[in-house]
Design a protein around this motif. Structure first.
Motif, mmCIF file in Angstrom:
data_model
loop_
_atom_site.group_PDB
_atom_site.id
_atom_site.type_symbol
_atom_site.label_atom_id
_atom_site.label_comp_id
_atom_site.label_asym_id
_atom_site.label_seq_id
_atom_site.Cartn_x
_atom_site.Cartn_y
_atom_site.Cartn_z
ATOM 1 N N THR A 152 1.690 3.326 9.889
ATOM 2 C CA THR A 152 0.771 4.449 9.829
ATOM 3 C C THR A 152 0.971 5.415 11.006
ATOM 4 N N ASN A 153 0.908 6.695 10.671
ATOM 5 C CA ASN A 153 1.114 7.734 11.689
ATOM 6 C C ASN A 153 -0.045 7.827 12.684
ATOM 7 N N ASN A 191 -9.250 0.206 14.215
ATOM 8 C CA ASN A 191 -9.246 -0.739 13.091
ATOM 9 C C ASN A 191 -8.245 -1.865 13.314
ATOM 10 N N ILE A 192 -7.110 -1.522 13.927
ATOM 11 C CA ILE A 192 -6.142 -2.557 14.302
ATOM 12 C C ILE A 192 -6.814 -3.494 15.307
ATOM 13 N N GLY A 193 -7.505 -2.919 16.275
ATOM 14 C CA GLY A 193 -8.208 -3.721 17.285
ATOM 15 C C GLY A 193 -9.243 -4.634 16.653
ATOM 16 N N CYS A 198 0.848 -1.195 0.000
ATOM 17 C CA CYS A 198 0.000 0.000 0.000
ATOM 18 C C CYS A 198 0.888 1.251 0.000
ATOM 19 N N GLY A 199 0.217 2.413 -0.014
ATOM 20 C CA GLY A 199 0.926 3.680 -0.199
ATOM 21 C C GLY A 199 1.580 4.272 1.033
ATOM 22 N N SER A 200 2.340 3.457 1.750
ATOM 23 C CA SER A 200 3.231 3.986 2.792
ATOM 24 C C SER A 200 4.597 4.061 2.111
ATOM 25 N N PHE A 201 4.799 5.158 1.389
ATOM 26 C CA PHE A 201 5.921 5.227 0.451
ATOM 27 C C PHE A 201 7.281 5.167 1.140
ATOM 28 N N CYS A 202 7.339 5.665 2.386
ATOM 29 C CA CYS A 202 8.631 5.667 3.095
ATOM 30 C C CYS A 202 9.092 4.249 3.427
ATOM 31 N N THR A 203 8.182 3.263 3.405
ATOM 32 C CA THR A 203 8.592 1.894 3.730
ATOM 33 C C THR A 203 8.709 0.999 2.486
ATOM 34 N N CYS A 249 0.938 -1.927 5.157
ATOM 35 C CA CYS A 249 -0.499 -1.689 5.156
ATOM 36 C C CYS A 249 -0.745 -0.295 5.756
ATOM 37 N N THR A 250 -1.392 0.568 4.991
ATOM 38 C CA THR A 250 -1.663 1.948 5.428
ATOM 39 C C THR A 250 -2.850 2.015 6.400
ATOM 40 N N GLY A 251 -2.993 3.169 7.036
ATOM 41 C CA GLY A 251 -4.175 3.433 7.854
ATOM 42 C C GLY A 251 -5.435 3.378 7.009
ATOM 43 N N ASN A 252 -5.321 3.852 5.794
ATOM 44 C CA ASN A 252 -6.441 3.844 4.851
ATOM 45 C C ASN A 252 -6.923 2.412 4.572
ATOM 46 N N THR A 253 -5.986 1.535 4.227
ATOM 47 C CA THR A 253 -6.363 0.150 3.915
ATOM 48 C C THR A 253 -6.823 -0.593 5.164
#
Ligand SMILES: Cc1cc2nc3c(=O)[nH]c(=O)nc-3n(C[C@H](O)[C@H](O)[C@H](O)COP(=O)(O)O)c2cc1C
Length: 188
Positions: free
Chosen positions: A123-124, A133-135, A6-11, A86-90
């Motif tokens: 994700t920040n 969402n993680i939960g 996903c779009g966590s470009f820094c990783t 995996c982004t916060g968005n996904t």
């Protein structure tokens, strides 16, 4: 294996290094990338170069649309689906049953076969908006998490990142139906 980014470009560069390691361990790795990942140029790199590297490592075309991700379900293409990063968005979409991207469609299609999904979060807002969402996914069947930590507790107090070096071990455990422990790592 399906390996979705996903779009966590820094990783991305870390994820591609881990993917390279996985291609030597697993015979067949199918690359999947979100639309944001394959369309967005950022200060971390050009989208075109990202796709080229992904396809070189896996020796196949990347799945980056809902349409091309859909056969993962009926054709039972994957033993395990990895989403890293995996982004916060996904995460939000996976938690609420939204399937409007290549990665979320891949997850929906794959989960119908009752097989494991391994999630490496980056994700920040991991300890704010994304926490719920993680939960949610932590108590959902067939989801496994790559152990994660706060990456910068004072600079970015709500940021969480998976330890990518633990991805191969997390996959091995997930294929046996187990969560790799410890899941929660101390900040470095
Ligand atoms: C340079 C850049 C870096 C980003 N890094 C992250 C990140 O590390 N984690 C995250 O959750 N979102 C990050 N985003 C935002 C996501 O790319 C954005 O939410 C996108 O819609 C994600 O789509 P996807 O989940 O389908 O890949 C970043 C965006 C940009 C432009």
């Amino acid at each position: 294996m399906g390996f979705a980014l996903c779009g966590s470009f820094c990783t991305h560069s870390q994820a591609l290094d881990t993917l390279e390691e996985l291609t030597s361990l697993y015979q067949d790795v199918i690359p999947i990338a979100s639309e944001a990942s394959v369309e967005t140029d950022t200060r971390f790199g050009k989208a075109r170069d990202f796709v080229t590297e992904l396809e070189r490592l896996c020796g196949r075309k990347v799945i980056s649309s809902i349409q091309t991700a859909e056969p993962i379900g009926p054709q039972k293409l994957l033993d395990v689906l990895v989403i890293a990063p995996c982004t916060g968005n996904t995460l939000a979409k996976l938690a609420t049953g939204v399937a409007d991207s290549a990665v979320t469609m891949a997850a929906k299609a794959h989960l119908r076969n009752g097989r494991p999904v391994v999630v490496a979060i980056s994700t920040n807002d991991g300890l704010s908006t994304a926490a719920r969402n993680i939960g949610e996914l932590l108590c959902r069947k067939n989801y496994y998490f790559v152990p994660f930590r706060q990456d910068d507790p004072f600079g970015k107090p709500t940021s969480l990142i998976a330890d990518f070096s633990k991805l191969p071990a997390t996959i091995e455990e997930a294929l046996q139906g187990r969560q790799l422990q410890p899941l929660l790592l101390a900040a470095e």
